[in-house]
Design a protein around this motif. Structure first.
Motif, PDB file in Angstrom:
ATOM      1  N   ASP A 245      23.602  63.379  30.867  1.00 49.63           N
ATOM      2  CA  ASP A 245      22.562  64.337  31.255  1.00 49.63           C
ATOM      3  C   ASP A 245      23.182  65.541  31.946  1.00 49.63           C
ATOM      4  O   ASP A 245      24.184  65.432  32.637  1.00 49.63           O
ATOM      5  CB  ASP A 245      21.568  63.690  32.221  1.00 49.63           C
ATOM      6  N   ASP A 246      22.567  66.692  31.729  1.00 46.42           N
ATOM      7  CA  ASP A 246      22.974  67.888  32.457  1.00 46.42           C
ATOM      8  C   ASP A 246      22.163  67.907  33.741  1.00 46.42           C
ATOM      9  O   ASP A 246      21.024  68.389  33.778  1.00 46.42           O
ATOM     10  CB  ASP A 246      22.717  69.135  31.615  1.00 46.42           C
TER      11      ASP A 246
ATOM     12  N   ALA B 294      20.893  71.403  35.198  1.00 47.26           N
ATOM     13  CA  ALA B 294      19.780  71.994  34.448  1.00 47.26           C
ATOM     14  C   ALA B 294      18.488  71.218  34.692  1.00 47.26           C
ATOM     15  O   ALA B 294      17.414  71.820  34.862  1.00 47.26           O
ATOM     16  CB  ALA B 294      20.103  72.026  32.960  1.00 47.26           C
TER      17      ALA B 294
END
Length: 87
Positions: A62-63, A66
């Motif tokens: 996962d980012d 962001a």
């Protein structure tokens, strides 16, 4: 001598391993409360759980930055969104 101790510990964990792990965690938790106090111990456990969550999110790819900014955009009113000016 160390080989015998190693075999004893290994064989004891083969029978009811979760009970022994629970016992060890309980002893560690009790010692931490006695040494540091209950609030500091719970704070350390809370921080550990947060770190575990963040680490698992990074492992899943996962980012995190962001996603955090996306959540903040929904929570913070527009006049307080200063991070938009830095992108």
């Amino acid at each position: 001598m160390w080989a015998e101790i190693k075999n004893l510990v290994k064989s004891s964990f083969e029978i009811y391993p979760m009970r022994k792990i629970g016992f060890l965690l309980g002893v560690i938790f009790g010692a931490a409360i006695m040494a540091f106090g209950i609030l500091k111990t719970f704070f350390a456990i809370f921080c550990g759980i947060i770190g575990l969550y963040i680490g698992s999110r990074f492992e899943e790819g996962d980012d995190l930055v962001a996603n955090t900014l996306r959540v903040l955009e929904n929570l913070v009113p527009e006049r307080f969104r200063y991070w938009k000016y830095f992108s």
